[in-house]
Design an enzyme around this catalytic site. Structure first.
Site, PDB file in Angstrom:
ATOM      1  N   ALA A  11      -4.505   7.732  -9.351  1.00  0.00           N
ATOM      2  CA  ALA A  11      -3.981   7.057 -10.548  1.00  0.00           C
ATOM      3  C   ALA A  11      -2.660   7.636 -11.027  1.00  0.00           C
ATOM      4  O   ALA A  11      -1.968   7.030 -11.833  1.00  0.00           O
ATOM      5  CB  ALA A  11      -5.008   7.137 -11.673  1.00  0.00           C
ATOM      6  N   ARG A  16       7.412  13.054  -9.065  1.00  0.00           N
ATOM      7  CA  ARG A  16       8.293  13.884  -8.233  1.00  0.00           C
ATOM      8  C   ARG A  16       8.820  13.147  -7.000  1.00  0.00           C
ATOM      9  O   ARG A  16       9.750  13.593  -6.358  1.00  0.00           O
ATOM     10  CB  ARG A  16       7.550  15.162  -7.821  1.00  0.00           C
ATOM     11  CG  ARG A  16       7.312  16.114  -8.982  1.00  0.00           C
ATOM     12  CD  ARG A  16       6.285  17.190  -8.652  1.00  0.00           C
ATOM     13  NE  ARG A  16       4.899  16.727  -8.796  1.00  0.00           N
ATOM     14  CZ  ARG A  16       3.824  17.482  -8.590  1.00  0.00           C
ATOM     15  NH1 ARG A  16       3.963  18.726  -8.197  1.00  0.00           N
ATOM     16  NH2 ARG A  16       2.611  16.984  -8.747  1.00  0.00           N
ATOM     17  N   GLN A  73      -8.101   4.243 -14.592  1.00  0.00           N
ATOM     18  CA  GLN A  73      -7.784   5.321 -15.536  1.00  0.00           C
ATOM     19  C   GLN A  73      -6.508   4.888 -16.247  1.00  0.00           C
ATOM     20  O   GLN A  73      -5.420   4.959 -15.691  1.00  0.00           O
ATOM     21  CB  GLN A  73      -7.562   6.644 -14.782  1.00  0.00           C
ATOM     22  CG  GLN A  73      -7.341   7.818 -15.720  1.00  0.00           C
ATOM     23  CD  GLN A  73      -6.785   9.048 -15.008  1.00  0.00           C
ATOM     24  OE1 GLN A  73      -6.167   8.948 -13.949  1.00  0.00           O
ATOM     25  NE2 GLN A  73      -7.008  10.216 -15.591  1.00  0.00           N
ATOM     26  N   ASN A 377      14.979 -19.883  36.707  1.00  0.00           N
ATOM     27  CA  ASN A 377      16.082 -18.935  36.722  1.00  0.00           C
ATOM     28  C   ASN A 377      17.113 -19.331  35.675  1.00  0.00           C
ATOM     29  O   ASN A 377      17.599 -20.473  35.687  1.00  0.00           O
ATOM     30  CB  ASN A 377      16.723 -18.908  38.112  1.00  0.00           C
ATOM     31  CG  ASN A 377      17.714 -17.771  38.221  1.00  0.00           C
ATOM     32  OD1 ASN A 377      17.364 -16.653  38.580  1.00  0.00           O
ATOM     33  ND2 ASN A 377      18.969 -18.051  37.890  1.00  0.00           N
ATOM     34  N   TYR A 387      20.104 -24.544  16.902  1.00  0.00           N
ATOM     35  CA  TYR A 387      20.289 -24.572  15.443  1.00  0.00           C
ATOM     36  C   TYR A 387      21.536 -25.373  15.112  1.00  0.00           C
ATOM     37  O   TYR A 387      22.611 -25.119  15.670  1.00  0.00           O
ATOM     38  CB  TYR A 387      20.430 -23.123  14.967  1.00  0.00           C
ATOM     39  CG  TYR A 387      20.545 -22.925  13.480  1.00  0.00           C
ATOM     40  CD1 TYR A 387      19.645 -23.525  12.604  1.00  0.00           C
ATOM     41  CD2 TYR A 387      21.533 -22.110  12.956  1.00  0.00           C
ATOM     42  CE1 TYR A 387      19.745 -23.315  11.247  1.00  0.00           C
ATOM     43  CE2 TYR A 387      21.635 -21.889  11.590  1.00  0.00           C
ATOM     44  CZ  TYR A 387      20.736 -22.497  10.738  1.00  0.00           C
ATOM     45  OH  TYR A 387      20.833 -22.281   9.388  1.00  0.00           O
ATOM     46  N   ALA A 423      26.462 -24.923  36.975  1.00  0.00           N
ATOM     47  CA  ALA A 423      27.069 -23.878  36.144  1.00  0.00           C
ATOM     48  C   ALA A 423      28.085 -24.494  35.195  1.00  0.00           C
ATOM     49  O   ALA A 423      28.749 -25.478  35.522  1.00  0.00           O
ATOM     50  CB  ALA A 423      27.745 -22.840  37.030  1.00  0.00           C
ATOM     51  N   ARG A 440      30.072 -31.053  32.833  1.00  0.00           N
ATOM     52  CA  ARG A 440      31.292 -30.293  32.596  1.00  0.00           C
ATOM     53  C   ARG A 440      32.480 -31.163  33.014  1.00  0.00           C
ATOM     54  O   ARG A 440      32.344 -32.111  33.789  1.00  0.00           O
ATOM     55  CB  ARG A 440      31.282 -28.997  33.393  1.00  0.00           C
ATOM     56  CG  ARG A 440      31.247 -29.227  34.888  1.00  0.00           C
ATOM     57  CD  ARG A 440      30.977 -27.940  35.642  1.00  0.00           C
ATOM     58  NE  ARG A 440      31.108 -28.149  37.073  1.00  0.00           N
ATOM     59  CZ  ARG A 440      30.473 -27.422  37.975  1.00  0.00           C
ATOM     60  NH1 ARG A 440      29.645 -26.463  37.615  1.00  0.00           N
ATOM     61  NH2 ARG A 440      30.656 -27.656  39.254  1.00  0.00           N
TER      62      ARG A 440
HETATM   63  C1  UD1 Z   1      -3.961  19.379  -7.794  1.00  0.00           C
HETATM   64  C2  UD1 Z   1      -4.875  20.527  -8.263  1.00  0.00           C
HETATM   65  C3  UD1 Z   1      -4.412  21.822  -7.608  1.00  0.00           C
HETATM   66  C4  UD1 Z   1      -4.435  21.658  -6.101  1.00  0.00           C
HETATM   67  C5  UD1 Z   1      -3.629  20.438  -5.642  1.00  0.00           C
HETATM   68  C6  UD1 Z   1      -3.891  20.187  -4.170  1.00  0.00           C
HETATM   69  C7  UD1 Z   1      -5.644  20.007 -10.539  1.00  0.00           C
HETATM   70  C8  UD1 Z   1      -5.485  20.295 -11.985  1.00  0.00           C
HETATM   71  N1  UD1 Z   1      -4.827  20.633  -9.705  1.00  0.00           N
HETATM   72  O1  UD1 Z   1      -2.651  19.665  -8.250  1.00  0.00           O
HETATM   73  O2  UD1 Z   1      -5.265  22.887  -7.999  1.00  0.00           O
HETATM   74  O3  UD1 Z   1      -3.932  22.831  -5.490  1.00  0.00           O
HETATM   75  O4  UD1 Z   1      -4.020  19.276  -6.366  1.00  0.00           O
HETATM   76  O5  UD1 Z   1      -3.086  19.180  -3.642  1.00  0.00           O
HETATM   77  O6  UD1 Z   1      -6.523  19.240 -10.179  1.00  0.00           O
HETATM   78  N2  UD1 Z   1      -4.437  11.965 -10.532  1.00  0.00           N
HETATM   79  C9  UD1 Z   1      -5.109  10.962 -11.219  1.00  0.00           C
HETATM   80  N3  UD1 Z   1      -5.113  10.950 -12.558  1.00  0.00           N
HETATM   81  C10 UD1 Z   1      -4.522  11.935 -13.292  1.00  0.00           C
HETATM   82  C11 UD1 Z   1      -3.849  12.969 -12.604  1.00  0.00           C
HETATM   83  C12 UD1 Z   1      -3.838  12.965 -11.220  1.00  0.00           C
HETATM   84  O7  UD1 Z   1      -5.663  10.064 -10.598  1.00  0.00           O
HETATM   85  O8  UD1 Z   1      -4.601  11.851 -14.535  1.00  0.00           O
HETATM   86  C13 UD1 Z   1      -4.441  11.943  -9.060  1.00  0.00           C
HETATM   87  C14 UD1 Z   1      -3.048  11.833  -8.453  1.00  0.00           C
HETATM   88  O9  UD1 Z   1      -2.698  10.478  -8.235  1.00  0.00           O
HETATM   89  C15 UD1 Z   1      -3.187  12.601  -7.149  1.00  0.00           C
HETATM   90  C16 UD1 Z   1      -4.305  13.577  -7.427  1.00  0.00           C
HETATM   91  O10 UD1 Z   1      -4.971  13.148  -8.593  1.00  0.00           O
HETATM   92  O11 UD1 Z   1      -3.568  11.754  -6.091  1.00  0.00           O
HETATM   93  C17 UD1 Z   1      -3.782  14.989  -7.636  1.00  0.00           C
HETATM   94  O12 UD1 Z   1      -2.867  14.984  -8.713  1.00  0.00           O
HETATM   95  P1  UD1 Z   1      -1.518  15.790  -8.672  1.00  0.00           P
HETATM   96  O13 UD1 Z   1      -0.770  15.553  -9.926  1.00  0.00           O
HETATM   97  O14 UD1 Z   1      -0.823  15.538  -7.391  1.00  0.00           O
HETATM   98  O15 UD1 Z   1      -2.094  17.289  -8.707  1.00  0.00           O
HETATM   99  P2  UD1 Z   1      -1.423  18.611  -8.174  1.00  0.00           P
HETATM  100  O16 UD1 Z   1      -0.407  19.053  -9.159  1.00  0.00           O
HETATM  101  O17 UD1 Z   1      -0.980  18.428  -6.788  1.00  0.00           O
HETATM  102 CA    CA Z   2      -0.725  16.700  -5.392  1.00  0.00          CA
END
Ligand code: UD1
Ligand code: CA
Length: 462
Positions: A11, A16, A73, A377, A387, A423, A440
């Site tokens: 979600a 980044r 979510q 051929n 076209y 040809a 031709r």
């Molecule tokens: C998370 C872990 C971290 C771990 C890392 C591994 C937590 C707090 N941290 O960090 O310990 O080392 O993954 O890759 O869990 N997502 C939701 N809803 C939210 C937030 C996130 O669905 O509200 C989903 C994101 O789309 C993603 C996944 O959860 O697919 C992980 O979220 P992300 O923000 O990437 O967490 P990290 O900072 O990588």
């Molecule tokens: Ca991640």
């Protein structure tokens, strides 16, 4: 393995990535990251897979379709909050629940199975999948006590200077006792650096209430790679390419320079096929046995049957039947088919056309919207004029016809069996079976006229 559920977290926005495309839909080896995750998770045979969607929910649902259930979510308040959204579907159920992120595309079903096994062996309430990282930056760190048992997970942003040095990281994959998971989720708070409900805090909560918490350390950190930006995306692509190429080599495919060969995840290749460097094989491509694909070729969504050969060419959404060959520098555009042992050579473009068995078009030809019979051929420079600026028209050329060089085939048109086109003809009327068509201007020769142009005198003595 006892009955279990799987939750895929997808979600988050993926800020980044700096992208309009939602993070888990970015591709690794030609396949959305979340596809990779779903495929591996499905192999552990969960009784239900639930994907938590938020940002880009429509697109993610469209990608996975009916292979998953979904919960929304609405606000992204953290990974713990994301898991909590599944309570309507899972709360109160017996069994284990796997939680995994949609942004870890390299994790394999085998590792997930090993994690379940470790969890069962230790009679744990929660087991976290960990890895030893050379550079743990960005990951949560695993805090163990003096007995080496897991105590808790600390996020980098909340870690002390000492904790930051720890190299054992949280991969973001866990197995929980389902009922205990939901009772612990209700105890989460947002007292941390990011003001989020961290799923990682569940470990400490369960531990403190006397439950067994375990960690399973996998041998390969690379497999746990989480993609958060374009740099890790490139890394994931590189690792996945290596993995895919190795698999093909183990299956009997020769890759002359695997480091420069890009083969996407769904491509199939038969044994004794030889692939040179700088080749891209993409999409739903199927390649048979004993095929040769030369350097500089790109094959997308196409079928190359056994014993075919492609040299420095681009093949898109087309079929090469057994023994057919293309190139150098041929371009098969969508919906083209080369029959058995057919050949298209230098600078030949084919679009939406079927070339029968043994057809030859060796040089500088354009074939568009045509149906061509056996052993026809097409001489050098034959152009299908399909076209008129508004509409496309079809051509049909029957078996054994011979089309002389530099002829224009003006569609719609039908050239019969065994017919010969002289040809240099512009053919804009049908040619019956066995007929010769000459389209031709008759040559005119004027004796002595060349002197007027004087050109050979200029070339003398210089
Ligand atoms: C998370 C872990 C971290 C771990 C890392 C591994 C937590 C707090 N941290 O960090 O310990 O080392 O993954 O890759 O869990 N997502 C939701 N809803 C939210 C937030 C996130 O669905 O509200 C989903 C994101 O789309 C993603 C996944 O959860 O697919 C992980 O979220 P992300 O923000 O990437 O967490 P990290 O900072 O990588
Ligand atoms: Ca991640």
């Amino acid at each position: 393995m006892s009955s279990h559920y799987a939750i895929i977290l997808a979600a988050g926005k993926g800020t980044r990535m700096k992208s309009k495309l939602y993070k888990v839909l970015h591709k690794v080896a030609g396949k959305a990251m979340i596809e990779h995750v779903l495929t591996q998770v499905a192999q552990t045979m969960p009784s239900e897979i639930i994907t938590v969607v938020g940002h880009g929910s429509k697109a993610v649902k469209a990608q996975l379709g009916e292979r998953s259930s979904y919960v929304l979510q609405e606000e992204q308040l953290g990974t713990g909050h994301a898991v909590l959204q599944t309570r309507t579907l899972l709360d109160g159920k017996n069994g284990e629940t796997l939680v995994i992120s949609g942004d870890t595309p390299l994790l394999t079903a085998q590792t997930l199975k090993d994690l379940f096994e470790h969890h069962a062996r230790n009679h744990a309430s929660a087991t976290v999948l960990t890895a030893q990282a050379d550079d743990p930056a960005g990951y949560g760190r695993i805090i163990r006590n003096h007995l080496d048992a897991v105590e808790r997970i600390v996020e980098q942003k909340d870690a002390t200077a000492e904790e930051v040095k720890i190299q054992e990281i949280n991969t973001g994959v866990y197995v929980f006792d389902n009922k205990l998971l939901f009772s612990a989720l209700s105890k989460l708070n947002t007292n941390n650096a990011q003001g989020e409900y961290y799923l990682t805090d569940i470990i400490e909560i369960l531990k403190n209430s006397g439950h067994t918490v375990a960690a399973f350390q996998m041998s390969s950190f690379e497999e746990s790679l989480g993609v958060n930006d374009r740099i890790t995306l490139a890394k994931a692509n590189c690792l996945m390419r290596k993995r895919i190429n190795q698999l093909h080599m183990m299956n009997g495919v020769t890759l002359l320079d695997p480091a420069s060969t890009y083969i996407e995840a769904d491509v199939e290749i038969g044994n004794d096929t030889i692939i040179e460097g700088n080749v891209s094989l993409k999409g739903q491509t199927k390649i048979g046995s004993n095929v040769f694909i030369g350097s500089g070729s790109e094959v997308v969504d196409s079928v190359l049957e056994d014993n075919t050969k492609v040299i420095r060419s681009v093949i898109e959404n087309s079929i090469l039947r057994k023994g057919a060959n293309a190139g150098p520098y041929a371009h098969l555009r969508p919906k083209s088919e080369l029959g058995r042992n057919a050949h298209v050579g230098n600078f030949v473009e084919v679009k939406a056309s079927t070339l029968g068995e043994g057809v030859k078009a060796g040089h500088l030809t354009y074939v568009g919207d045509a149906k061509i019979g056996r052993k026809v051929n097409l001489g050098a420079g034959v152009i299908f004029v399909n076209y008129d600026g508004k509409n496309k028209f079809n051509s049909q050329i029957d078996d054994y016809a011979f089309i002389g060089s530099i002829s224009d085939i003006v569609a719609p048109i039908h050239i019969g069996k065994n017919a010969v086109v002289a040809a240099g003809s512009t053919v804009n009327q049908d040619v019956p079976e066995d007929a010769l068509a000459l389209g031709r201007a008759r040559q005119v020769v004027k004796e002595g006229y060349a002197q007027r142009y004087n050109h050979y005198h200029q070339n003398d003595d210089e």
